[in-house]
Write a protein that holds these residues in place. Structure first.
Motif, PDB file in Angstrom:
ATOM      1  N   ARG A 138      81.275  71.969   2.773  1.00 15.34           N
ATOM      2  CA  ARG A 138      80.803  73.328   3.045  1.00 15.34           C
ATOM      3  C   ARG A 138      81.842  74.359   2.617  1.00 15.34           C
ATOM      4  O   ARG A 138      81.506  75.423   2.090  1.00 15.34           O
ATOM      5  N   LEU A 139      83.118  74.032   2.850  1.00 12.76           N
ATOM      6  CA  LEU A 139      84.180  74.923   2.407  1.00 12.76           C
ATOM      7  C   LEU A 139      84.163  75.049   0.888  1.00 12.76           C
ATOM      8  O   LEU A 139      84.200  76.152   0.338  1.00 12.76           O
ATOM      9  N   ALA A 140      84.070  73.897   0.223  1.00  6.90           N
ATOM     10  CA  ALA A 140      84.038  73.909  -1.237  1.00  6.90           C
ATOM     11  C   ALA A 140      82.804  74.649  -1.749  1.00  6.90           C
ATOM     12  O   ALA A 140      82.894  75.453  -2.677  1.00  6.90           O
ATOM     13  N   GLY A 141      81.668  74.347  -1.123  1.00  8.13           N
ATOM     14  CA  GLY A 141      80.435  75.014  -1.548  1.00  8.13           C
ATOM     15  C   GLY A 141      80.483  76.508  -1.321  1.00  8.13           C
ATOM     16  O   GLY A 141      79.960  77.292  -2.113  1.00  8.13           O
ATOM     17  N   GLY A 142      81.131  76.897  -0.216  1.00 13.04           N
ATOM     18  CA  GLY A 142      81.205  78.329   0.101  1.00 13.04           C
ATOM     19  C   GLY A 142      82.053  79.107  -0.873  1.00 13.04           C
ATOM     20  O   GLY A 142      81.735  80.251  -1.219  1.00 13.04           O
ATOM     21  N   VAL A 143      83.157  78.488  -1.329  1.00 10.35           N
ATOM     22  CA  VAL A 143      84.053  79.230  -2.221  1.00 10.35           C
ATOM     23  C   VAL A 143      83.789  78.950  -3.693  1.00 10.35           C
ATOM     24  O   VAL A 143      84.200  79.726  -4.557  1.00 10.35           O
ATOM     25  N   ALA A 144      83.121  77.813  -3.999  1.00 10.21           N
ATOM     26  CA  ALA A 144      82.976  77.401  -5.395  1.00 10.21           C
ATOM     27  C   ALA A 144      82.239  78.436  -6.233  1.00 10.21           C
ATOM     28  O   ALA A 144      82.609  78.697  -7.384  1.00 10.21           O
ATOM     29  N   HIS A 145      81.167  79.015  -5.644  1.00  5.43           N
ATOM     30  CA  HIS A 145      80.396  80.003  -6.400  1.00  5.43           C
ATOM     31  C   HIS A 145      81.264  81.178  -6.823  1.00  5.43           C
ATOM     32  O   HIS A 145      81.386  81.488  -8.014  1.00  5.43           O
ATOM     33  N   ASP A 146      81.921  81.831  -5.838  1.00  3.17           N
ATOM     34  CA  ASP A 146      82.764  82.987  -6.153  1.00  3.17           C
ATOM     35  C   ASP A 146      83.952  82.579  -7.011  1.00  3.17           C
ATOM     36  O   ASP A 146      84.326  83.279  -7.951  1.00  3.17           O
ATOM     37  N   PHE A 147      84.541  81.427  -6.681  1.00  2.00           N
ATOM     38  CA  PHE A 147      85.705  80.956  -7.425  1.00  2.00           C
ATOM     39  C   PHE A 147      85.342  80.687  -8.882  1.00  2.00           C
ATOM     40  O   PHE A 147      86.040  81.100  -9.814  1.00  2.00           O
ATOM     41  N   ASN A 148      84.219  79.994  -9.096  1.00  2.00           N
ATOM     42  CA  ASN A 148      83.797  79.688 -10.457  1.00  2.00           C
ATOM     43  C   ASN A 148      83.372  80.941 -11.209  1.00  2.00           C
ATOM     44  O   ASN A 148      83.554  81.032 -12.428  1.00  2.00           O
ATOM     45  N   ASN A 149      82.784  81.909 -10.485  1.00  2.00           N
ATOM     46  CA  ASN A 149      82.448  83.177 -11.146  1.00  2.00           C
ATOM     47  C   ASN A 149      83.711  83.862 -11.652  1.00  2.00           C
ATOM     48  O   ASN A 149      83.749  84.383 -12.776  1.00  2.00           O
ATOM     49  N   MET A 150      84.751  83.867 -10.805  1.00  2.00           N
ATOM     50  CA  MET A 150      86.009  84.494 -11.223  1.00  2.00           C
ATOM     51  C   MET A 150      86.643  83.728 -12.379  1.00  2.00           C
ATOM     52  O   MET A 150      87.155  84.318 -13.335  1.00  2.00           O
ATOM     53  N   LEU A 151      86.579  82.393 -12.289  1.00  2.00           N
ATOM     54  CA  LEU A 151      87.107  81.589 -13.385  1.00  2.00           C
ATOM     55  C   LEU A 151      86.309  81.820 -14.661  1.00  2.00           C
ATOM     56  O   LEU A 151      86.868  81.844 -15.759  1.00  2.00           O
ATOM     57  N   GLY A 152      85.010  81.986 -14.499  1.00  2.00           N
ATOM     58  CA  GLY A 152      84.170  82.263 -15.664  1.00  2.00           C
ATOM     59  C   GLY A 152      84.574  83.550 -16.354  1.00  2.00           C
ATOM     60  O   GLY A 152      84.586  83.635 -17.593  1.00  2.00           O
ATOM     61  N   ILE A 153      84.884  84.574 -15.549  1.00  2.00           N
ATOM     62  CA  ILE A 153      85.332  85.853 -16.123  1.00  2.00           C
ATOM     63  C   ILE A 153      86.653  85.670 -16.859  1.00  2.00           C
ATOM     64  O   ILE A 153      86.840  86.144 -17.987  1.00  2.00           O
ATOM     65  N   ILE A 154      87.591  84.943 -16.227  1.00  2.00           N
ATOM     66  CA  ILE A 154      88.898  84.706 -16.839  1.00  2.00           C
ATOM     67  C   ILE A 154      88.742  83.936 -18.146  1.00  2.00           C
ATOM     68  O   ILE A 154      89.273  84.326 -19.192  1.00  2.00           O
ATOM     69  N   LEU A 155      88.000  82.829 -18.086  1.00  2.00           N
ATOM     70  CA  LEU A 155      87.830  81.998 -19.274  1.00  2.00           C
ATOM     71  C   LEU A 155      87.041  82.720 -20.362  1.00  2.00           C
ATOM     72  O   LEU A 155      87.363  82.620 -21.550  1.00  2.00           O
ATOM     73  N   GLY A 156      86.007  83.459 -19.938  1.00  2.00           N
ATOM     74  CA  GLY A 156      85.178  84.176 -20.910  1.00  2.00           C
ATOM     75  C   GLY A 156      85.958  85.233 -21.670  1.00  2.00           C
ATOM     76  O   GLY A 156      85.896  85.306 -22.907  1.00  2.00           O
ATOM     77  N   HIS A 157      86.712  86.048 -20.936  1.00  2.00           N
ATOM     78  CA  HIS A 157      87.501  87.087 -21.597  1.00  2.00           C
ATOM     79  C   HIS A 157      88.612  86.481 -22.446  1.00  2.00           C
ATOM     80  O   HIS A 157      88.934  86.991 -23.530  1.00  2.00           O
ATOM     81  N   ALA A 158      89.214  85.396 -21.952  1.00  2.00           N
ATOM     82  CA  ALA A 158      90.254  84.727 -22.736  1.00  2.00           C
ATOM     83  C   ALA A 158      89.686  84.213 -24.049  1.00  2.00           C
ATOM     84  O   ALA A 158      90.308  84.357 -25.115  1.00  2.00           O
ATOM     85  N   ASP A 159      88.495  83.623 -24.011  1.00  2.00           N
ATOM     86  CA  ASP A 159      87.849  83.126 -25.229  1.00  2.00           C
ATOM     87  C   ASP A 159      87.577  84.256 -26.220  1.00  2.00           C
ATOM     88  O   ASP A 159      87.841  84.123 -27.424  1.00  2.00           O
ATOM     89  N   MET A 160      87.015  85.350 -25.687  1.00  2.00           N
ATOM     90  CA  MET A 160      86.686  86.460 -26.593  1.00  2.00           C
ATOM     91  C   MET A 160      87.932  87.059 -27.225  1.00  2.00           C
ATOM     92  O   MET A 160      87.944  87.402 -28.411  1.00  2.00           O
ATOM     93  N   LEU A 161      89.005  87.187 -26.455  1.00  2.00           N
ATOM     94  CA  LEU A 161      90.257  87.718 -26.997  1.00  2.00           C
ATOM     95  C   LEU A 161      90.864  86.763 -28.014  1.00  2.00           C
ATOM     96  O   LEU A 161      91.379  87.186 -29.062  1.00  2.00           O
ATOM     97  N   LEU A 162      90.806  85.467 -27.737  1.00  2.00           N
ATOM     98  CA  LEU A 162      91.346  84.478 -28.674  1.00  2.00           C
ATOM     99  C   LEU A 162      90.597  84.489 -29.992  1.00  2.00           C
ATOM    100  O   LEU A 162      91.196  84.276 -31.063  1.00  2.00           O
ATOM    101  N   GLU A 163      89.264  84.718 -29.943  1.00  2.00           N
ATOM    102  CA  GLU A 163      88.471  84.788 -31.167  1.00  2.00           C
ATOM    103  C   GLU A 163      88.879  85.952 -32.050  1.00  2.00           C
ATOM    104  O   GLU A 163      88.796  85.883 -33.280  1.00  2.00           O
ATOM    105  N   GLU A 164      89.335  87.037 -31.417  1.00  2.00           N
ATOM    106  CA  GLU A 164      89.687  88.253 -32.167  1.00  2.00           C
ATOM    107  C   GLU A 164      91.148  88.274 -32.598  1.00  2.00           C
ATOM    108  O   GLU A 164      91.572  89.161 -33.336  1.00  2.00           O
TER     109      GLU A 164
END
Length: 496
Positions: free
Chosen positions: A129-155
């Motif tokens: 339940r702890l993992a499930g509770g934080v995983a959504h927000d945590f993965n969303n934040m990681l998605g933002i970090i990884l997504g922006h890092a990918d876009m910057l690396l492409e440029e």
């Protein structure tokens, strides 16, 4: 036996658990045969044992259960019938007392074991339940970090100074995402033997057992999908899932009723997954179990997957059935959705990833091509605000004009006030004020040429069983992707 005699005894194995089939001495045979034995001469004893002239052995038995033994020895002149009767009487009176002591100890040990199991289950679920509770927000934040890092690396050129730093940021994000996955996996720690299976064959092989499980007063409908994709899962876990869901369905039906099991294939695209947190784009097999029982309210729905949560009487449910289903689905990287309202039955939809043994081939572009855009006006009626907003956005991005209503009453008011044409009514089936069919009847008096598209989280079969939908009426199953919605709406509007 006194401590002095015990210490004098030189038998290598003093503590012996009886009965022992490999020992045929006086007290060994007495235990094996559950009868009193006397030896006044030629007494055989183990090597190293204290010397004995004679012995009398009587087993202590309660309801044919061997509890222990009384042994007396070395009586001058030997043992007679009176001695035997006396010892048997003592054994008979002692047996229930010793049995009660043993049973109390056994129950205490079993209770302690059960408490430990419950503590372990609660601890594991707390982690989940702890993992499930934080995983959504945590993965969303990681998605933002990884997504922006990918876009910057492409440029950026790899020779630039910050390129290496951004690469390290991306690696750290990926490691963090791996940690999240491991934490979630830890909460579903179950030994399994996955196999590639045909879901239709596995379900079909269980139907007779499931029918016996739910009883003869409840009809079972089996609607297998065509050309099912294979899945990799332990077949026993499918048995677990179906048995638990069918028992739940049975308990939700008061007298007679119906349980429907369906299978199918479904593809989630990126557009759909953006709107549904936790879903991953890809191909899935779908297993649906529906009933027309009492249904559940919103408060119950919020807690149904928690361990030990149950609305059943104390002797009718443990509260672990749906927690088990949830754990199985999650362990196999699947998703589960539940749709239910009081008095309207319940539908569980389980999505399991398609297994590929050969090279991955995604649907060709023709299969996933967006539907043609439209300019028509659609009256959309949905009592769940989040779904209303999302569906409105999907339709507007495809070119349609949308009149959005949160209740049937609001929909009727919008229809009366609207100056132009309304080409399509897209409405949820089950709503508080009136159902979708009755709303459609009201609006058809205002717009005779109005086309209808019903939507619901329930399966079409369950909806039809409630008499809400007639055969041939257009229907779209929740959840749906933007592409699926566009194709269906266009098909309904173009229908002659």
């Amino acid at each position: 036996m006194t401590r002095e005699i015990w210490d004098q005894c030189q038998v290598p194995e003093k503590s012996i658990v009886f009965p022992r089939a490999d020992w045929g001495g006086l007290w060994g045979r007495s235990l094996m045969e559950k009868q009193t034995l006397v030896a006044n001469e030629n007494l055989r004893i183990p090597e190293g044992h204290v010397a004995l002239e004679n012995a009398l052995a009587t087993p202590i038995v309660h309801h044919d259960k061997l509890i222990g033994q009384f042994v007396v020895a070395d009586k001058a002149g030997g043992y007679n019938k009176d001695d035997r009767d006396l010892l048997e009487s003592v054994a008979a009176q002692t047996a229930p007392i010793l049995f009660a002591i043993q049973e109390d100890a056994r129950q205490k040990k079993a209770h302690e074991k059960l408490e430990e199991q419950m503590r372990q289950a609660q601890k594991m679920e707390a982690v989940g339940r702890l993992a499930g509770g934080v995983a959504h927000d945590f993965n969303n934040m990681l998605g933002i970090i990884l997504g922006h890092a990918d876009m910057l690396l492409e440029e950026m050129d790899p020779d630039q100074a910050l390129y290496a730093d951004l690469t390290e940021i991306r690696k750290a994000g990926e490691r963090s995402a791996d940690l999240t996955r491991q934490l979630l996996a830890f909460a579903r720690k179950q030994t399994v033997a996955p196999k590639v299976i045909d879901l239709n064959k596995t379900v079909a092989g269980m139907l007779n057992m499931l029918q016996r499980l739910i009883g003869e007063d409840i009809d079972m409908a089996w609607i297998p999908g065509e050309k099912m994709w294979p899945v990799k899962i332990d077949p026993a876990q499918i048995d677990q899932v179906l048995a638990n869901l069918c028992v739940n369905a049975r308990d939700a039906i008061a007298d007679v009723g119906k349980v429907t099991i369906e299978t199918g294939n479904i593809v989630f695209d990126e557009e759909y997954c953006k709107e549904h947190a936790g879903f991953v784009p890809g191909e899935y097999t779908l297993l649906t179990v529906s009933d027309n029982g009492c249904g559940m309210n919103a408060e119950t729905l919020e807690n149904i997957f928690e361990p030990f949560f149950t609305t059943k009487e104390s002797d009718k449910g443990t509260g672990l059935g749906l927690a088990t289903v949830y754990g199985v689905v999650k362990q196999n990287n699947g998703f589960i959705n539940v749709y239910s309202e009081p008095g309207q039955g319940t539908t569980f939809r389980i999505y399991l990833p398609r297994h590929r043994t050969k090279e991955v081939r995604w649907p060709d572009k023709e299969a996933i091509r967006p539907a043609a855009r439209g300019r028509e006006t659609i009256l959309l009626v949905e009592d769940e605000p989040a779904i209303l907003r999302m569906t409105t956005m999907m339709l507007e991005r495809t070119g349609y004009t949308v009149l959005a209503a949160g209740t049937p009453g609001e929909a009727i008011a919008l229809a009366r006030e609207h100056a132009g044409d309304i080409h399509l009514l897209m409405t949820d089936v089950v709503m508080p004020e009136m159902n979708g069919r009755d709303l459609a009847k009201n609006l058809l008096s205002l717009y005779p040429n109005l086309k209808l598209l019903f939507m619901s989280g329930y399966t079409a079969n369950v909806i039809a069983h409630h008499g809400v939908l007639d055969e041939g009426v257009q229907f779209i199953q929740k959840p749906f992707s933007k592409t699926d919605l566009g194709v269906k709406v266009r098909a309904v509007l173009d229908r002659k």
